[in-house]
Motif scaffolding. Structure first.
Motif, PDB file in Angstrom:
ATOM      1  N   GLU A 246      39.258 -30.146 -74.793  1.00 40.57           N
ATOM      2  CA  GLU A 246      38.847 -28.829 -75.296  1.00 40.57           C
ATOM      3  C   GLU A 246      37.446 -28.886 -75.900  1.00 40.57           C
ATOM      4  O   GLU A 246      36.778 -27.874 -76.040  1.00 40.57           O
ATOM      5  N   LEU A 247      36.992 -30.090 -76.256  1.00 42.18           N
ATOM      6  CA  LEU A 247      35.646 -30.266 -76.807  1.00 42.18           C
ATOM      7  C   LEU A 247      34.612 -30.482 -75.705  1.00 42.18           C
ATOM      8  O   LEU A 247      33.427 -30.559 -75.983  1.00 42.18           O
ATOM      9  N   GLY A 248      35.086 -30.605 -74.479  1.00 39.95           N
ATOM     10  CA  GLY A 248      34.211 -30.868 -73.341  1.00 39.95           C
ATOM     11  C   GLY A 248      34.540 -32.216 -72.726  1.00 39.95           C
ATOM     12  O   GLY A 248      34.919 -33.163 -73.422  1.00 39.95           O
ATOM     13  N   TRP A 249      34.397 -32.298 -71.423  1.00 37.60           N
ATOM     14  CA  TRP A 249      34.750 -33.534 -70.728  1.00 37.60           C
ATOM     15  C   TRP A 249      33.754 -34.654 -71.012  1.00 37.60           C
ATOM     16  O   TRP A 249      34.045 -35.822 -70.761  1.00 37.60           O
TER      17      TRP A 249
ATOM     18  N   LEU B 172      26.558 -23.563 -65.570  1.00 36.61           N
ATOM     19  CA  LEU B 172      26.116 -24.949 -65.734  1.00 36.61           C
ATOM     20  C   LEU B 172      27.167 -25.763 -66.487  1.00 36.61           C
ATOM     21  O   LEU B 172      27.510 -26.877 -66.088  1.00 36.61           O
ATOM     22  N   CYS B 173      27.685 -25.192 -67.551  1.00 33.36           N
ATOM     23  CA  CYS B 173      28.721 -25.844 -68.348  1.00 33.36           C
ATOM     24  C   CYS B 173      29.943 -26.147 -67.486  1.00 33.36           C
ATOM     25  O   CYS B 173      30.486 -27.260 -67.516  1.00 33.36           O
ATOM     26  N   ILE B 174      30.382 -25.171 -66.717  1.00 28.54           N
ATOM     27  CA  ILE B 174      31.565 -25.347 -65.855  1.00 28.54           C
ATOM     28  C   ILE B 174      31.311 -26.453 -64.847  1.00 28.54           C
ATOM     29  O   ILE B 174      32.149 -27.358 -64.677  1.00 28.54           O
ATOM     30  N   LYS B 175      30.166 -26.422 -64.180  1.00 31.09           N
ATOM     31  CA  LYS B 175      29.862 -27.437 -63.158  1.00 31.09           C
ATOM     32  C   LYS B 175      29.773 -28.833 -63.764  1.00 31.09           C
ATOM     33  O   LYS B 175      30.267 -29.802 -63.187  1.00 31.09           O
TER      34      LYS B 175
ATOM     35  N   LEU C 298      32.259 -34.142 -64.530  1.00 26.45           N
ATOM     36  CA  LEU C 298      32.718 -35.212 -65.425  1.00 26.45           C
ATOM     37  C   LEU C 298      34.204 -35.481 -65.236  1.00 26.45           C
ATOM     38  O   LEU C 298      34.627 -36.642 -65.166  1.00 26.45           O
ATOM     39  N   ARG C 299      34.993 -34.425 -65.147  1.00 29.05           N
ATOM     40  CA  ARG C 299      36.434 -34.602 -64.930  1.00 29.05           C
ATOM     41  C   ARG C 299      36.687 -35.316 -63.610  1.00 29.05           C
ATOM     42  O   ARG C 299      37.484 -36.250 -63.537  1.00 29.05           O
ATOM     43  N   ALA C 300      35.987 -34.913 -62.551  1.00 28.84           N
ATOM     44  CA  ALA C 300      36.158 -35.550 -61.240  1.00 28.84           C
ATOM     45  C   ALA C 300      35.784 -37.030 -61.296  1.00 28.84           C
ATOM     46  O   ALA C 300      36.477 -37.872 -60.720  1.00 28.84           O
TER      47      ALA C 300
ATOM     48  N   ALA D 127      45.219 -27.906 -62.702  1.00 31.67           N
ATOM     49  CA  ALA D 127      45.029 -26.449 -62.756  1.00 31.67           C
ATOM     50  C   ALA D 127      44.819 -26.001 -64.200  1.00 31.67           C
ATOM     51  O   ALA D 127      43.949 -25.170 -64.473  1.00 31.67           O
ATOM     52  N   GLY D 128      45.584 -26.551 -65.123  1.00 32.54           N
ATOM     53  CA  GLY D 128      45.418 -26.210 -66.533  1.00 32.54           C
ATOM     54  C   GLY D 128      44.076 -26.658 -67.068  1.00 32.54           C
ATOM     55  O   GLY D 128      43.453 -25.957 -67.869  1.00 32.54           O
ATOM     56  N   GLU D 129      43.631 -27.824 -66.622  1.00 29.03           N
ATOM     57  CA  GLU D 129      42.332 -28.335 -67.064  1.00 29.03           C
ATOM     58  C   GLU D 129      41.206 -27.472 -66.519  1.00 29.03           C
ATOM     59  O   GLU D 129      40.213 -27.232 -67.205  1.00 29.03           O
ATOM     60  N   GLU D 130      41.351 -27.010 -65.296  1.00 28.32           N
ATOM     61  CA  GLU D 130      40.332 -26.139 -64.700  1.00 28.32           C
ATOM     62  C   GLU D 130      40.216 -24.854 -65.511  1.00 28.32           C
ATOM     63  O   GLU D 130      39.125 -24.407 -65.842  1.00 28.32           O
ATOM     64  N   GLU D 131      41.348 -24.287 -65.845  1.00 33.04           N
ATOM     65  CA  GLU D 131      41.365 -23.061 -66.641  1.00 33.04           C
ATOM     66  C   GLU D 131      40.751 -23.308 -68.023  1.00 33.04           C
ATOM     67  O   GLU D 131      39.990 -22.487 -68.531  1.00 33.04           O
ATOM     68  N   GLU D 132      41.069 -24.450 -68.598  1.00 40.17           N
ATOM     69  CA  GLU D 132      40.526 -24.798 -69.914  1.00 40.17           C
ATOM     70  C   GLU D 132      39.003 -24.956 -69.860  1.00 40.17           C
ATOM     71  O   GLU D 132      38.292 -24.521 -70.771  1.00 40.17           O
ATOM     72  N   ILE D 133      38.506 -25.563 -68.794  1.00 45.78           N
ATOM     73  CA  ILE D 133      37.054 -25.727 -68.632  1.00 45.78           C
ATOM     74  C   ILE D 133      36.380 -24.360 -68.596  1.00 45.78           C
ATOM     75  O   ILE D 133      35.404 -24.117 -69.317  1.00 45.78           O
ATOM     76  N   VAL D 134      36.891 -23.472 -67.767  1.00 50.48           N
ATOM     77  CA  VAL D 134      36.291 -22.141 -67.620  1.00 50.48           C
ATOM     78  C   VAL D 134      36.324 -21.396 -68.952  1.00 50.48           C
ATOM     79  O   VAL D 134      35.314 -20.846 -69.400  1.00 50.48           O
TER      80      VAL D 134
END
Length: 142
Positions: free
Chosen positions: A80-83, A49-52, A57-59, A25-32
């Protein structure tokens, strides 16, 4: 006594599941949040696009086999730099770990030394330490 051990094991599994859900959940929030900040000037399309991309990548990283999850846990600090950065970190750790396992037996002592000195920084750094010894020896021969 046996009931206590079983209850303790179940509690441990439950707590690890809670931690996993909370981390996700924290990672999802961080991605958004990070996608909004890094793509705000480009509009909603780029943010989506960035979120998807980061979610995919996380999945994919979460689906890596269990032995590689330790690399994911270490590399998560780069999320935090991107997955994509996390994936690069994990893939490089896997590559270095595989290479270290294939080194000849005479390197075992050096590998042990490098793991004790740099093991917390990941297999890439351990491999660089081991390879550094080889580079030093070849430089001395010149």
């Amino acid at each position: 006594m046996r009931i206590g051990v079983v209850a303790l094991a179940r509690a441990g599994i439950f707590l690890s599941m809670l931690f996993s859900v909370a981390a996700t959940a924290g990672e999802e929030e961080e991605i958004v949040t990070s996608c909004h900040f890094s793509n705000a000037e480009w509009g909603v399309g780029m943010i989506d696009l960035c979120i998807k991309e980061n979610q995919a990548l996380r999945a994919s990283l979460l689906a890596y086999p269990q032995p590689y999850q330790r690399f994911l846990n270490r590399c998560r600090t780069k999320s935090e730099l991107g997955w994509d950065k996390v994936k690069i970190c994990v893939d490089k750790d896997i590559e270095a770990d595989t290479a270290l396992k294939q080194y000849p037996a005479e390197k075992a002592e050096r590998i042990t030394y490098c793991e004790s000195e740099f093991g917390g920084r990941g297999p890439v750094v351990v491999k660089a330490c081991v390879d550094g010894e080889a580079n030093e020896a070849s430089e001395k021969q010149k």
